[in-house]
Design an enzyme around this catalytic site. Structure first.
Site, PDB file in Angstrom:
ATOM      1  N   ARG A 108     -11.055  -2.616  67.223  1.00 32.14           N
ATOM      2  CA  ARG A 108     -10.532  -1.724  68.260  1.00 32.14           C
ATOM      3  C   ARG A 108      -9.670  -2.522  69.243  1.00 32.14           C
ATOM      4  O   ARG A 108      -9.983  -3.663  69.578  1.00 32.14           O
ATOM      5  CB  ARG A 108     -11.662  -1.027  69.030  1.00 32.14           C
ATOM      6  CG  ARG A 108     -11.123   0.036  69.998  1.00 32.14           C
ATOM      7  CD  ARG A 108     -12.199   0.636  70.884  1.00 32.14           C
ATOM      8  NE  ARG A 108     -11.591   1.603  71.802  1.00 32.14           N
ATOM      9  CZ  ARG A 108     -12.182   2.112  72.868  1.00 32.14           C
ATOM     10  NH1 ARG A 108     -13.421   1.748  73.190  1.00 32.14           N
ATOM     11  NH2 ARG A 108     -11.562   2.974  73.636  1.00 32.14           N
ATOM     12  N   HIS A 109      -8.620  -1.897  69.729  1.00 35.61           N
ATOM     13  CA  HIS A 109      -7.699  -2.534  70.679  1.00 35.61           C
ATOM     14  C   HIS A 109      -8.373  -2.865  72.012  1.00 35.61           C
ATOM     15  O   HIS A 109      -9.446  -2.346  72.344  1.00 35.61           O
ATOM     16  CB  HIS A 109      -6.500  -1.618  70.943  1.00 35.61           C
ATOM     17  CG  HIS A 109      -6.880  -0.307  71.558  1.00 35.61           C
ATOM     18  ND1 HIS A 109      -7.181  -0.168  72.896  1.00 35.61           N
ATOM     19  CD2 HIS A 109      -7.021   0.933  71.013  1.00 35.61           C
ATOM     20  CE1 HIS A 109      -7.484   1.086  73.154  1.00 35.61           C
ATOM     21  NE2 HIS A 109      -7.407   1.781  72.014  1.00 35.61           N
ATOM     22  N   GLU A 154      -4.530   6.416  66.583  1.00 40.38           N
ATOM     23  CA  GLU A 154      -5.662   7.168  67.106  1.00 40.38           C
ATOM     24  C   GLU A 154      -5.575   8.639  66.687  1.00 40.38           C
ATOM     25  O   GLU A 154      -4.502   9.129  66.278  1.00 40.38           O
ATOM     26  CB  GLU A 154      -5.704   7.033  68.632  1.00 40.38           C
ATOM     27  CG  GLU A 154      -6.867   7.731  69.327  1.00 40.38           C
ATOM     28  CD  GLU A 154      -8.234   7.268  68.836  1.00 40.38           C
ATOM     29  OE1 GLU A 154      -8.590   7.605  67.689  1.00 40.38           O
ATOM     30  OE2 GLU A 154      -8.954   6.610  69.614  1.00 40.38           O
ATOM     31  N   ARG A 185      -0.858  -0.581  72.065  1.00 39.12           N
ATOM     32  CA  ARG A 185      -2.133  -1.182  72.464  1.00 39.12           C
ATOM     33  C   ARG A 185      -2.842  -1.835  71.289  1.00 39.12           C
ATOM     34  O   ARG A 185      -3.526  -2.848  71.452  1.00 39.12           O
ATOM     35  CB  ARG A 185      -3.031  -0.149  73.151  1.00 39.12           C
ATOM     36  CG  ARG A 185      -3.391   1.103  72.351  1.00 39.12           C
ATOM     37  CD  ARG A 185      -4.045   2.127  73.276  1.00 39.12           C
ATOM     38  NE  ARG A 185      -4.494   3.340  72.611  1.00 39.12           N
ATOM     39  CZ  ARG A 185      -3.733   4.412  72.407  1.00 39.12           C
ATOM     40  NH1 ARG A 185      -2.459   4.400  72.782  1.00 39.12           N
ATOM     41  NH2 ARG A 185      -4.240   5.496  71.830  1.00 39.12           N
ATOM     42  N   HIS A 242      -8.008   2.024  66.627  1.00 38.82           N
ATOM     43  CA  HIS A 242      -8.447   2.700  67.845  1.00 38.82           C
ATOM     44  C   HIS A 242      -9.885   3.184  67.680  1.00 38.82           C
ATOM     45  O   HIS A 242     -10.409   3.226  66.558  1.00 38.82           O
ATOM     46  CB  HIS A 242      -7.518   3.880  68.137  1.00 38.82           C
ATOM     47  CG  HIS A 242      -6.071   3.485  68.148  1.00 38.82           C
ATOM     48  ND1 HIS A 242      -5.384   3.236  69.314  1.00 38.82           N
ATOM     49  CD2 HIS A 242      -5.186   3.290  67.138  1.00 38.82           C
ATOM     50  CE1 HIS A 242      -4.137   2.894  69.018  1.00 38.82           C
ATOM     51  NE2 HIS A 242      -3.992   2.923  67.705  1.00 38.82           N
TER      52      HIS A 242
END
Length: 210
Positions: free
Chosen positions: A9-10, A83, A59, A150
């Site tokens: 995940r970012h 996402e 991101r 995401h």
């Protein structure tokens, strides 16, 4: 030789910090998120990844870039790792969604598909992300691939790879920013969950995976 897929995940964004629904809005990392990416990359580089793939939203792309800077790999971008599309929710805080769209919000909180608001279905999300993850893993058969994505995308995509029903998906807590999941491919070609919510940072409240 076992294939390993790291689903990452970012890092943190201002919208994460403000409990604002990002969806596919291209929100950049904030200072904390950039620092998280650099620190997490130190651990992930030790796994000696053979390839790095990322969502094309900044991101996730910039999170992946921190690992690429340590390994020398070029990042491959895949929009399937974006996402979940949250439609009319995007840009609202979760409190605003609850107040303005209470029925939709209640279904989301219960882990069900949102009816209305043009929100992407869980099945479509899972299939999309799982397809992207499968293709990412094919970049280095028998090796280690890191895929930066995401929160909601990671959880649903992983569940789809594992063949889990919706009820079982809800047993997975939200991924913290810059934490990751490790999957391994068994000899019979099935993905197995090896580790979940791994990362550098101490326990803290988890921003909504939206």
């Amino acid at each position: 030789m076992t294939s390993r897929l790291i689903v990452w995940r970012h890092g943190n964004t201002d919208w994460n910090a403000g409990s604002r629904v990002q969806g596919q809005t291209d929100v950049p990392l904030n200072e904390l998120g950039r620092r998280q990416a650099v620190e997490a990359a130190e651990l992930l580089a030790a796994l000696r990844p053979d390839a790095i793939v990322a969502s094309d939203l900044s991101r996730a792309a910039d999170t992946a870039a921190a690992l690429a800077a340590r390994t020398g790999h070029t990042v491959t971008y895949d929009e399937r790792l974006r996402e979940r599309f949250f439609g009319a929710w995007q840009g609202l805080t979760t409190a605003e969604v609850a107040a303005r769209r209470p029925d939709e919000f209640a279904r989301w909180k219960a882990g069900n598909d949102v009816v209305g608001g043009d929100v992407e279905t869980l099945d479509d999300l899972g299939k999309r992300v799982a397809d992207g993850l499968q293709d990412a893993a094919r970049l280095a058969p028998g090796g280690v691939v890191v895929a930066a994505t995401h929160g909601a995308a990671a959880r649903q995509g992983i569940a789809h790879l594992l063949g889990w029903p919706v009820s079982q998906v809800r047993t997975l807590r939200a991924l913290q920013n810059c934490h990751w999941v490790e999957l391994t491919l068994s000899d019979d070609g099935a993905w197995q969950l090896s580790a979940y919510n791994v990362g550098v940072f101490a326990e803290r409240p988890v921003p909504p995976a939206v």
